[in-house]
Design an enzyme around this catalytic site. Structure first.
Site, PDB file in Angstrom:
ATOM      1  N   SER A  43     -11.134  -1.327   2.231  1.00  0.00           N
ATOM      2  CA  SER A  43     -10.486  -1.443   3.547  1.00  0.00           C
ATOM      3  C   SER A  43     -10.217  -0.043   4.069  1.00  0.00           C
ATOM      4  CB  SER A  43      -9.150  -2.170   3.438  1.00  0.00           C
ATOM      5  OG  SER A  43      -9.330  -3.469   2.955  1.00  0.00           O
ATOM      6  N   GLU A  87      -5.838   3.352   5.581  1.00  0.00           N
ATOM      7  CA  GLU A  87      -5.388   3.247   4.197  1.00  0.00           C
ATOM      8  C   GLU A  87      -6.011   4.399   3.400  1.00  0.00           C
ATOM      9  OE1 GLU A  87      -5.971  -0.535   1.861  1.00  0.00           O
ATOM     10  OE2 GLU A  87      -7.107   0.832   0.571  1.00  0.00           O
ATOM     11  N   ARG A 118       0.827  -1.217   0.000  1.00  0.00           N
ATOM     12  CA  ARG A 118       0.000   0.000   0.000  1.00  0.00           C
ATOM     13  C   ARG A 118       0.863   1.269   0.000  1.00  0.00           C
ATOM     14  NH1 ARG A 118      -2.928  -3.632  -1.180  1.00  0.00           N
ATOM     15  NH2 ARG A 118      -5.039  -3.997  -0.394  1.00  0.00           N
TER      16      ARG A 118
HETATM   17  P1  FAD Z   1      -9.010   8.341  -5.683  1.00  0.00           P
HETATM   18  O1  FAD Z   1      -9.734   7.939  -4.453  1.00  0.00           O
HETATM   19  O2  FAD Z   1      -9.689   9.256  -6.630  1.00  0.00           O
HETATM   20  O3  FAD Z   1      -7.613   8.996  -5.256  1.00  0.00           O
HETATM   21  C1  FAD Z   1      -6.790   8.367  -4.314  1.00  0.00           C
HETATM   22  C2  FAD Z   1      -5.572   9.266  -4.027  1.00  0.00           C
HETATM   23  O4  FAD Z   1      -4.773   9.405  -5.194  1.00  0.00           O
HETATM   24  C3  FAD Z   1      -5.952  10.696  -3.617  1.00  0.00           C
HETATM   25  O5  FAD Z   1      -5.027  11.128  -2.657  1.00  0.00           O
HETATM   26  C4  FAD Z   1      -5.805  11.476  -4.925  1.00  0.00           C
HETATM   27  O6  FAD Z   1      -5.528  12.837  -4.681  1.00  0.00           O
HETATM   28  C5  FAD Z   1      -4.653  10.776  -5.602  1.00  0.00           C
HETATM   29  N1  FAD Z   1      -4.747  10.770  -7.074  1.00  0.00           N
HETATM   30  C6  FAD Z   1      -5.830  10.363  -7.805  1.00  0.00           C
HETATM   31  N2  FAD Z   1      -5.532  10.403  -9.120  1.00  0.00           N
HETATM   32  C7  FAD Z   1      -4.254  10.832  -9.213  1.00  0.00           C
HETATM   33  C8  FAD Z   1      -3.369  11.065 -10.334  1.00  0.00           C
HETATM   34  N3  FAD Z   1      -3.742  10.850 -11.612  1.00  0.00           N
HETATM   35  N4  FAD Z   1      -2.122  11.502 -10.065  1.00  0.00           N
HETATM   36  C9  FAD Z   1      -1.714  11.693  -8.786  1.00  0.00           C
HETATM   37  N5  FAD Z   1      -2.505  11.502  -7.706  1.00  0.00           N
HETATM   38  C10 FAD Z   1      -3.752  11.093  -7.930  1.00  0.00           C
HETATM   39  N6  FAD Z   1      -7.560  -1.154  -3.042  1.00  0.00           N
HETATM   40  C11 FAD Z   1      -6.697  -2.193  -3.153  1.00  0.00           C
HETATM   41  O7  FAD Z   1      -5.479  -1.988  -3.222  1.00  0.00           O
HETATM   42  N7  FAD Z   1      -7.139  -3.479  -3.184  1.00  0.00           N
HETATM   43  C12 FAD Z   1      -8.441  -3.788  -3.127  1.00  0.00           C
HETATM   44  O8  FAD Z   1      -8.809  -4.958  -3.151  1.00  0.00           O
HETATM   45  C13 FAD Z   1      -9.385  -2.718  -3.005  1.00  0.00           C
HETATM   46  N8  FAD Z   1     -10.707  -2.983  -2.916  1.00  0.00           N
HETATM   47  C14 FAD Z   1     -11.595  -1.953  -2.806  1.00  0.00           C
HETATM   48  C15 FAD Z   1     -12.958  -2.251  -2.737  1.00  0.00           C
HETATM   49  C16 FAD Z   1     -13.895  -1.238  -2.645  1.00  0.00           C
HETATM   50  C17 FAD Z   1     -15.356  -1.591  -2.572  1.00  0.00           C
HETATM   51  C18 FAD Z   1     -13.474   0.117  -2.637  1.00  0.00           C
HETATM   52  C19 FAD Z   1     -14.476   1.222  -2.585  1.00  0.00           C
HETATM   53  C20 FAD Z   1     -12.113   0.426  -2.691  1.00  0.00           C
HETATM   54  C21 FAD Z   1     -11.165  -0.600  -2.767  1.00  0.00           C
HETATM   55  N9  FAD Z   1      -9.776  -0.357  -2.823  1.00  0.00           N
HETATM   56  C22 FAD Z   1      -8.884  -1.395  -2.967  1.00  0.00           C
HETATM   57  C23 FAD Z   1      -9.268   1.034  -2.783  1.00  0.00           C
HETATM   58  C24 FAD Z   1      -9.297   1.733  -4.161  1.00  0.00           C
HETATM   59  O9  FAD Z   1      -9.991   0.964  -5.097  1.00  0.00           O
HETATM   60  C25 FAD Z   1      -7.894   1.989  -4.678  1.00  0.00           C
HETATM   61  O10 FAD Z   1      -7.138   2.739  -3.763  1.00  0.00           O
HETATM   62  C26 FAD Z   1      -7.897   2.729  -6.025  1.00  0.00           C
HETATM   63  O11 FAD Z   1      -6.641   2.662  -6.640  1.00  0.00           O
HETATM   64  C27 FAD Z   1      -8.332   4.183  -5.875  1.00  0.00           C
HETATM   65  O12 FAD Z   1      -8.564   4.707  -7.165  1.00  0.00           O
HETATM   66  P2  FAD Z   1      -9.365   6.062  -7.367  1.00  0.00           P
HETATM   67  O13 FAD Z   1      -9.220   6.433  -8.804  1.00  0.00           O
HETATM   68  O14 FAD Z   1     -10.735   5.958  -6.855  1.00  0.00           O
HETATM   69  O15 FAD Z   1      -8.492   7.052  -6.455  1.00  0.00           O
HETATM   70  N1  EPU Z   2     -11.168 -11.427   8.891  1.00  0.00           N
HETATM   71  C1  EPU Z   2     -11.942 -11.624  10.018  1.00  0.00           C
HETATM   72  N2  EPU Z   2     -13.018 -10.800  10.194  1.00  0.00           N
HETATM   73  C2  EPU Z   2     -13.338  -9.824   9.323  1.00  0.00           C
HETATM   74  C3  EPU Z   2     -12.536  -9.616   8.181  1.00  0.00           C
HETATM   75  C4  EPU Z   2     -11.446 -10.437   7.987  1.00  0.00           C
HETATM   76  O1  EPU Z   2     -11.671 -12.498  10.844  1.00  0.00           O
HETATM   77  O2  EPU Z   2     -14.337  -9.150   9.560  1.00  0.00           O
HETATM   78  C5  EPU Z   2     -10.034 -12.357   8.654  1.00  0.00           C
HETATM   79  C6  EPU Z   2     -10.363 -13.317   7.495  1.00  0.00           C
HETATM   80  O3  EPU Z   2     -11.054 -14.435   7.939  1.00  0.00           O
HETATM   81  C7  EPU Z   2      -8.974 -13.656   6.970  1.00  0.00           C
HETATM   82  C8  EPU Z   2      -8.187 -12.371   7.219  1.00  0.00           C
HETATM   83  O4  EPU Z   2      -8.903 -11.634   8.212  1.00  0.00           O
HETATM   84  O5  EPU Z   2      -8.418 -14.679   7.734  1.00  0.00           O
HETATM   85  C9  EPU Z   2      -7.995 -11.543   5.958  1.00  0.00           C
HETATM   86  O6  EPU Z   2      -9.283 -11.160   5.445  1.00  0.00           O
HETATM   87  P1  EPU Z   2      -9.560 -10.924   3.870  1.00  0.00           P
HETATM   88  O7  EPU Z   2      -9.070 -12.090   3.104  1.00  0.00           O
HETATM   89  O8  EPU Z   2     -10.974 -10.537   3.714  1.00  0.00           O
HETATM   90  O9  EPU Z   2      -8.604  -9.730   3.465  1.00  0.00           O
HETATM   91  P2  EPU Z   2      -8.155  -8.390   4.233  1.00  0.00           P
HETATM   92  O10 EPU Z   2      -6.774  -8.619   4.781  1.00  0.00           O
HETATM   93  O11 EPU Z   2      -9.199  -7.955   5.198  1.00  0.00           O
HETATM   94  C10 EPU Z   2      -6.931  -7.402   2.170  1.00  0.00           C
HETATM   95  C11 EPU Z   2      -6.867  -6.091   1.469  1.00  0.00           C
HETATM   96  C12 EPU Z   2      -8.051  -5.946   0.524  1.00  0.00           C
HETATM   97  C13 EPU Z   2      -7.999  -7.087  -0.495  1.00  0.00           C
HETATM   98  C14 EPU Z   2      -8.073  -8.405   0.257  1.00  0.00           C
HETATM   99  C15 EPU Z   2      -7.958  -9.604  -0.650  1.00  0.00           C
HETATM  100  C16 EPU Z   2      -5.720  -4.509   2.912  1.00  0.00           C
HETATM  101  C17 EPU Z   2      -5.854  -3.343   3.823  1.00  0.00           C
HETATM  102  N3  EPU Z   2      -6.865  -4.990   2.422  1.00  0.00           N
HETATM  103  O12 EPU Z   2      -8.076  -7.375   3.011  1.00  0.00           O
HETATM  104  O13 EPU Z   2      -7.928  -4.720  -0.162  1.00  0.00           O
HETATM  105  O14 EPU Z   2      -9.078  -7.006  -1.394  1.00  0.00           O
HETATM  106  O15 EPU Z   2      -6.987  -8.457   1.216  1.00  0.00           O
HETATM  107  O16 EPU Z   2      -6.645  -9.761  -1.065  1.00  0.00           O
HETATM  108  O17 EPU Z   2      -4.613  -4.958   2.642  1.00  0.00           O
HETATM  109  C18 EPU Z   2      -8.501  -2.394   0.026  1.00  0.00           C
HETATM  110  O18 EPU Z   2      -7.282  -2.177   0.077  1.00  0.00           O
HETATM  111  O19 EPU Z   2      -9.353  -1.489   0.021  1.00  0.00           O
HETATM  112  C19 EPU Z   2      -8.958  -3.776  -0.054  1.00  0.00           C
HETATM  113  C20 EPU Z   2     -10.256  -4.117  -0.058  1.00  0.00           C
END
Ligand code: FAD
Ligand code: EPU
Length: 345
Positions: A232, A328, A162
């Site tokens: 997250s 995050e 991250r």
């Molecule tokens: P924004 O929220 O628009 O911007 C994020 C930051 O980047 C801000 O500080 C902004 O100022 C800056 N920024 C935006 N565009 C630019 C640019 N072109 N140049 C420089 N700076 C810029 N993340 C994960 O890593 N793994 C996941 O599994 C994951 N799952 C998600 C699930 C859900 C339901 C949601 C809502 C979010 C999840 N995220 C996850 C977080 C998110 O998807 C990522 O951080 C994504 O890359 C953000 O993209 P965005 O375009 O919405 O960024």
């Molecule tokens: N867990 C619990 N309770 C909960 C949630 C999770 O016990 O309420 C336990 C699960 O059972 C598992 C462990 O925690 O053993 C990890 O959970 P999960 O696989 O759901 O993933 P996470 O660590 O909670 C991370 C990323 C996600 C990404 C998933 C899948 C971060 C901060 N988050 O979540 O990214 O999608 O792994 O790889 O690293 C995001 O960054 O926004 C995001 C959604």
């Protein structure tokens, strides 16, 4: 370029109704630079946004929000790989489906992550055993003051969990305008995480991984189009092996993930759930019941509700486990980003 004077509600996935003085939706790097210069002249702060899926708007923004919609996917081929040059304003999941439809594998584990391609390098998006850094070739970044565009190799981006250079030296005054993705023709499936481990390594197809990832995500993560959230809310804490061993001794069920450098990643969702916070709410903000690491806008929450909830979560987990969670999600104040840990401490 279109200028509007409106709510930021459609531009953040928490669906908070904060406002900006101006919103500029830009389609080219030149428009982006022009919008930046214009704001600079007016001495206004600027906030760059993709799809607002990783931000928490604390209050109205006293300046211009520049929404990046630079589009385009250009593909070239070498003997070993497909090379994709992608505009920063392309939707990430659309890139994943486009790649699969064209027979390019490697992005399937990263399906359904919201946001723009240009935002993906910033926190080195990751899910289900894969991070952007494994498929990133380069990032094109514009110095907004000079207009100069520079290409950073994946190595120069200093990707970490991250983390990247775009949260440090290349944060203020720079905009990502394109990302180069390199997908090797010799595909190696990654099926080490969760339900993916049940797939057969000898016969598995990219589409099966894509489908399984989509299924797992849909069962846990709320759809931002229905329930406001930013994924997250906190990072998984990375601690020393000694801290992890102490935790494991007291709580044998706690998930721990050994890292290459000897440190250990803990599961913040587990820590929050064990602190009996699933479903806990303050005002309109709540801890998601299916995934405790996700804070949701359950019922017309304000930014303050979400901050108060995040503070409570950090304190309860900290008091119980002596592990202090760090957001995050990026906290955005009236004049720009604020230190999220300070806001919720
Ligand atoms: P924004 O929220 O628009 O911007 C994020 C930051 O980047 C801000 O500080 C902004 O100022 C800056 N920024 C935006 N565009 C630019 C640019 N072109 N140049 C420089 N700076 C810029 N993340 C994960 O890593 N793994 C996941 O599994 C994951 N799952 C998600 C699930 C859900 C339901 C949601 C809502 C979010 C999840 N995220 C996850 C977080 C998110 O998807 C990522 O951080 C994504 O890359 C953000 O993209 P965005 O375009 O919405 O960024
Ligand atoms: N867990 C619990 N309770 C909960 C949630 C999770 O016990 O309420 C336990 C699960 O059972 C598992 C462990 O925690 O053993 C990890 O959970 P999960 O696989 O759901 O993933 P996470 O660590 O909670 C991370 C990323 C996600 C990404 C998933 C899948 C971060 C901060 N988050 O979540 O990214 O999608 O792994 O790889 O690293 C995001 O960054 O926004 C995001 C959604």
């Amino acid at each position: 370029m279109s200028m509007q004077l409106h709510s930021l509600k459609p531009y953040n996935t928490f669906h908070l109704d904060a406002h900006a003085q101006h919103i500029a939706v830009i389609d080219t790097a030149a428009e982006l630079a022009a919008a930046w210069q214009e704001s600079l002249k007016k001495q206004q702060p600027v906030l760059l946004l993709g799809e607002g899926s990783n931000i928490l708007l604390l209050e109205d923004f006293q300046g211009t929000v520049i929404v990046n919609r630079i589009k385009g996917i250009n593909v070239s081929e070498s003997n070993e790989a497909w090379h994709l040059h992608v505009g920063a304003g392309e939707n990430w999941h659309r890139l994943v489906t486009y790649s699969l439809e064209n027979g390019f594998s490697g992005l399937e584990n990263l399906a359904l992550i919201p946001g723009c391609v240009g935002s993906a390098p910033i926190q080195n998006i990751g899910a289900y055993g894969v991070e952007l850094k494994q498929v990133c070739d380069y990032v094109d970044v514009m110095n907004l003051t000079s207009g100069h565009i520079q290409r950073l190799s994946a190595e120069e981006c200093c990707f970490g969990y991250r983390d990247s250079i775009f949260k440090h030296q290349f944060q203020d005054g720079y905009a990502i305008i394109a990302v180069g993705i390199l997908l090797r023709k010799a595909w190696t499936p990654v099926i080490t995480y969760g339900e993916l481990t049940t797939l057969d390594i000898d016969t598995v197809q990219p589409r099966q991984i894509f489908d399984a990832v989509c299924r797992m995500r849909r069962s846990k993560l709320p759809d931002p189009n229905i329930v406001g959230n930013a994924g997250s809310f906190f990072k998984n804490p990375v601690v020393s092996s000694i801290v992890a061993a102490t935790l494991k001794q007291k709580y044998p069920d706690s998930p721990v993930y050994a890292q290459a450098d000897g440190s250990v990643k803990l599961a913040a969702g587990w820590l929050i759930e064990q602190s009996e916070l699933k479903g806990y709410h303050i005002g309109g903000a709540a801890v998601h019941r299916q995934q405790a690491l996700v804070l949701i806008n359950e019922d017309d929450a304000s930014g303050e509700d979400i901050v108060a909830l995040a503070r409570e979560v950090r304190h309860r987990v900290g008091e119980k486990f002596n592990v202090w969670l760090e957001p995050e999600v990026r906290f955005i104040g009236a004049y720009g980003e604020k230190n999220a840990v300070e806001v919720i401490s």
